[in-house]
Design a protein around this motif. Sequence first.
Motif, mmCIF file in Angstrom:
data_model
loop_
_atom_site.group_PDB
_atom_site.id
_atom_site.type_symbol
_atom_site.label_atom_id
_atom_site.label_comp_id
_atom_site.label_asym_id
_atom_site.label_seq_id
_atom_site.Cartn_x
_atom_site.Cartn_y
_atom_site.Cartn_z
ATOM 1 N N GLN B 30 0.836 -1.205 0.000
ATOM 2 C CA GLN B 30 0.000 0.000 0.000
ATOM 3 C C GLN B 30 0.872 1.256 0.000
ATOM 4 O O GLN B 30 0.802 2.071 0.905
ATOM 5 C CB GLN B 30 -0.937 -0.004 1.213
ATOM 6 N N GLY B 31 1.709 1.346 -0.978
ATOM 7 C CA GLY B 31 2.478 2.566 -1.126
ATOM 8 C C GLY B 31 3.788 2.602 -0.357
ATOM 9 O O GLY B 31 4.295 3.672 -0.050
ATOM 10 N N GLY B 32 4.328 1.480 -0.003
ATOM 11 C CA GLY B 32 5.643 1.456 0.632
ATOM 12 C C GLY B 32 6.514 0.473 -0.090
ATOM 13 O O GLY B 32 6.526 0.419 -1.310
ATOM 14 N N THR B 33 7.263 -0.327 0.666
ATOM 15 C CA THR B 33 8.049 -1.395 0.081
ATOM 16 C C THR B 33 7.566 -2.704 0.667
ATOM 17 O O THR B 33 7.456 -2.822 1.883
ATOM 18 C CB THR B 33 9.545 -1.218 0.417
ATOM 19 N N GLY B 34 7.293 -3.661 -0.185
ATOM 20 C CA GLY B 34 7.014 -5.007 0.304
ATOM 21 C C GLY B 34 5.576 -5.415 0.302
ATOM 22 O O GLY B 34 4.669 -4.596 0.242
ATOM 23 N N ASN B 35 5.378 -6.731 0.332
ATOM 24 C CA ASN B 35 4.061 -7.330 0.475
ATOM 25 C C ASN B 35 4.267 -8.699 1.114
ATOM 26 O O ASN B 35 5.395 -9.121 1.325
ATOM 27 C CB ASN B 35 3.359 -7.446 -0.888
ATOM 28 N N THR B 36 3.175 -9.382 1.428
ATOM 29 C CA THR B 36 3.328 -10.747 1.925
ATOM 30 C C THR B 36 2.361 -11.654 1.184
ATOM 31 O O THR B 36 1.323 -11.204 0.706
ATOM 32 C CB THR B 36 3.044 -10.868 3.438
ATOM 33 N N ARG B 37 2.715 -12.919 1.061
ATOM 34 C CA ARG B 37 1.869 -13.893 0.385
ATOM 35 C C ARG B 37 1.568 -15.004 1.376
ATOM 36 O O ARG B 37 2.459 -15.429 2.114
ATOM 37 C CB ARG B 37 2.611 -14.486 -0.825
ATOM 38 N N SER B 38 0.314 -15.486 1.358
ATOM 39 C CA SER B 38 -0.070 -16.437 2.403
ATOM 40 C C SER B 38 0.694 -17.750 2.315
ATOM 41 O O SER B 38 0.854 -18.436 3.314
ATOM 42 C CB SER B 38 -1.565 -16.723 2.322
ATOM 43 N N PHE B 39 1.154 -18.129 1.120
ATOM 44 C CA PHE B 39 1.868 -19.396 1.026
ATOM 45 C C PHE B 39 3.302 -19.319 1.541
ATOM 46 O O PHE B 39 3.943 -20.335 1.746
ATOM 47 C CB PHE B 39 1.843 -19.959 -0.409
ATOM 48 N N GLY B 103 11.513 -11.070 4.907
ATOM 49 C CA GLY B 103 11.164 -10.205 6.025
ATOM 50 C C GLY B 103 12.136 -10.423 7.165
ATOM 51 O O GLY B 103 13.241 -10.915 6.966
ATOM 52 N N LEU B 104 11.673 -10.092 8.368
ATOM 53 C CA LEU B 104 12.561 -10.110 9.522
ATOM 54 C C LEU B 104 12.018 -11.044 10.592
ATOM 55 O O LEU B 104 10.811 -11.069 10.851
ATOM 56 C CB LEU B 104 12.649 -8.682 10.072
ATOM 57 N N PHE B 105 12.876 -11.840 11.183
ATOM 58 C CA PHE B 105 12.515 -12.611 12.364
ATOM 59 C C PHE B 105 13.360 -12.060 13.498
ATOM 60 O O PHE B 105 14.542 -12.348 13.592
ATOM 61 C CB PHE B 105 12.784 -14.104 12.141
ATOM 62 N N PHE B 134 7.745 -0.289 5.601
ATOM 63 C CA PHE B 134 8.037 -1.669 5.234
ATOM 64 C C PHE B 134 6.801 -2.538 5.416
ATOM 65 O O PHE B 134 6.195 -2.528 6.479
ATOM 66 C CB PHE B 134 9.185 -2.185 6.108
ATOM 67 N N GLN B 135 6.416 -3.264 4.353
ATOM 68 C CA GLN B 135 5.205 -4.079 4.456
ATOM 69 C C GLN B 135 5.456 -5.559 4.270
ATOM 70 O O GLN B 135 4.544 -6.319 3.996
ATOM 71 C CB GLN B 135 4.162 -3.567 3.466
ATOM 72 N N GLY B 136 6.734 -5.951 4.378
ATOM 73 C CA GLY B 136 7.055 -7.374 4.314
ATOM 74 C C GLY B 136 6.710 -8.053 5.630
ATOM 75 O O GLY B 136 6.104 -7.468 6.526
ATOM 76 N N TYR B 137 7.122 -9.301 5.732
ATOM 77 C CA TYR B 137 6.756 -10.134 6.881
ATOM 78 C C TYR B 137 7.643 -9.827 8.084
ATOM 79 O O TYR B 137 8.844 -9.663 7.943
ATOM 80 C CB TYR B 137 6.951 -11.590 6.483
ATOM 81 N N ILE B 138 7.039 -9.730 9.259
ATOM 82 C CA ILE B 138 7.840 -9.599 10.482
ATOM 83 C C ILE B 138 7.366 -10.607 11.519
ATOM 84 O O ILE B 138 6.178 -10.709 11.807
ATOM 85 C CB ILE B 138 7.766 -8.179 11.077
ATOM 86 N N HIS B 139 8.297 -11.366 12.021
ATOM 87 C CA HIS B 139 8.019 -12.331 13.083
ATOM 88 C C HIS B 139 8.784 -11.859 14.321
ATOM 89 O O HIS B 139 9.968 -11.588 14.237
ATOM 90 C CB HIS B 139 8.511 -13.719 12.612
ATOM 91 N N VAL B 140 8.077 -11.742 15.427
ATOM 92 C CA VAL B 140 8.733 -11.239 16.631
ATOM 93 C C VAL B 140 8.632 -12.262 17.747
ATOM 94 O O VAL B 140 7.594 -12.873 17.954
ATOM 95 C CB VAL B 140 8.086 -9.910 17.081
ATOM 96 N N LYS B 141 9.718 -12.434 18.437
ATOM 97 C CA LYS B 141 9.734 -13.317 19.587
ATOM 98 C C LYS B 141 9.234 -12.531 20.790
ATOM 99 O O LYS B 141 9.690 -11.420 21.051
ATOM 100 C CB LYS B 141 11.164 -13.794 19.828
ATOM 101 N N VAL B 142 8.276 -13.117 21.509
ATOM 102 C CA VAL B 142 7.806 -12.467 22.731
ATOM 103 C C VAL B 142 8.824 -12.740 23.828
ATOM 104 O O VAL B 142 9.237 -13.869 24.026
ATOM 105 C CB VAL B 142 6.441 -13.036 23.161
ATOM 106 N N ILE B 143 9.231 -11.696 24.488
ATOM 107 C CA ILE B 143 10.152 -11.894 25.605
ATOM 108 C C ILE B 143 9.298 -12.263 26.818
ATOM 109 O O ILE B 143 8.474 -11.460 27.267
ATOM 110 C CB ILE B 143 10.957 -10.611 25.882
#
Lengths: 260, 408
Positions: B30-39, B103-105, B134-143
């Motif tokens: 949506q007007g930035g960089t990146g997208n994600t795909r469900s697969f 994306g980022l983990f 940034f609109q790519g995938y981000i996975h975050v670890k919960v502390i």
Amino acid sequence: MDYLYDGSFDGLLTCIYHHYYQEPASGIFQLEYYQPTLMVSSSVVLTDPDLANRVYQAIEQKISADALARIYHVYLSSSSDKENLVLNYLRLGFKMGSKADLCHSHPDVYPVHKLDRQVTLETHRLLGLLRFKDTGKFLYGVMSPDHHILTLIADHFADRLAGERWIIHDQKRRLAIIYDGQERNNDKLLIQHKWYMTDFSYSMDDYTTREEHHWQQLWQLYFQQISIESRYNPRLQSHFVPYRYRRHLLEFKGASWGHS
Amino acid sequence: MDILTQLDILAGAAKYDVSCSSSGVTRKNQGGTGNTRSFGICHAWSADGRCISLLKILLSNDCVYDCRYCVNRRSSDIPRASFSPRELADLTMQFYRRNYIEGLFLSAAVEKSPDYTMEKILRVLTLLREEYEFQGYIHVKVIPGAEPSLINRAGLLCDRMSVNVEQPTENSLRLLAPQKSLPTMYASMQQLKDKIQEHKVDHRRFRHTPRFVPGGQSTQMIVGASQDSDLTILHTTQALYQNFGLKRVYFSAYVPVNQDSNLPALTTVPPLLREHRLYQSDWLLRHYHFKAEEILDADHANLETEIDPKTAWALRHPEFFPLEINRASYEELLRIPGIGPKSAWRITSQRRVAAISADHFKKLGVVFKRAQYFVTCKGIYPGNKPYDPAAIRRVMLPESPFKQMTLF
């Protein structure tokens, strides 16, 4: 009668049209690669967009939209016999309708499904296995896929890297897709340029700027660091990244093969 | 410290985390960089054959905890490093636009306190999502143990979150990670589950409700560091799926990095085959409608290494087979070794137009080698051995490369 076409999708569909409305085809071949035989006569089919469109519509309505996508994928594959596979598949399809696709092990259906899977798999693979480098003016990515999947991956990158200018080069077919970015004014999108495909035989392999070299080095380091030594498993790795793709992959260039 | 050294240390410290998937969310740019795909998209595969989809990295490896199995434990003598939020955001963007990653983990050692660390993670997220668009995938670890409001804020910015339970029982956890506890982790998982549910319900009523962790949550367990049986591990796994609606439970064969009296010796080889069998069982739970109690029971508390868990189940239940391929339901087909969800679907769909015989198997994607002993096709049993579990087991076992020679 063997029908010979010019290699375009419309040409192939025109042949299908003539198969039904003129003389049944004994085979469809690409004009360039045709070997004439004594037994069968042949005729060169002129591509007619109107006739092609009628076949296109008919496939969508009488078989299914999935079937249409499937034969397009088969057309893009590098199989030498693809035209006849499409012909046989459509003949069954026009007889059975959408139920043709349920006959997974039918000799006319199975090879089409199989090629469709191969093309889809390679398309999916290259969404990940394509590497861009920043030349300073645009991003440049090069590949040599088995099938002609260039047009199938373009929309994905046009959406993902909408704000960039990029070129994806198919070295094997000497084609490239060029995307010229979007124009923005005060954060509002003015024009979304579509990508276009063009002949391209220029090589940018050796051109690397200093900044680019820095990021490439970081990626190569990351690639080595993320692997766990006690799980070393090159066979598994080559299952996912076959050797033919590695030529264009940065992480497999030079000293970074496997473990250091 | 230059970025090469930082990356060297902090990628090396993150590699024991298993999850790398980028699936479950479709989002257009949506007007930035990146997208994600469900697969999900994998971008590279490292020399150990694991995929690289996300840039898996620690924000810092300077930990106050002393978990015995971990490389980054406080008492271990290793170089320490940390990224500033901007350095990490820049690295992510540059890798992303070159299509190296999906994306980022982002994970981090517990630096100073859980809240301090979670806040720092939040700064990276805000920077990437808001400033870099940034609109790519981000996975975050919960502390574990971080303030719930911080976790909620992070959940609005990322696609997937994970709390690593690491051990299937409280006892093993106490032994190996004395500062962590299952109840705290379960509390965080419950919080995520409730929030995800809440946003889903709201989203149905109000279109502009922001999405909360749309890719769901996952977790990871270390296999082989404690004495727990496979049965215990599978029971915990099943409970996690049922209670918290997890997308995935990952298993990680324990790679010895520390010398400790509570841990296997440093020379121990990681139990890769056991890990593989656990993953196969996990698939049975998620895609084949199996229950943990069916895969293993008190008499068989550990998975067989020579035979996959589904075939092992089939051999223990001869009364269930052979099944007539033209009549068995989808659920029953899934129980046949050599048939998976895809081939079962192809069988049920082809049956609507034509009967299936044994020579169709290969084209339907059925593994004939295994399936032949458990089916009949139009009443004919295609197996090359009579239907006898003991005999079938013998042909199914892998051939031993070493044979005992007789002396005389």
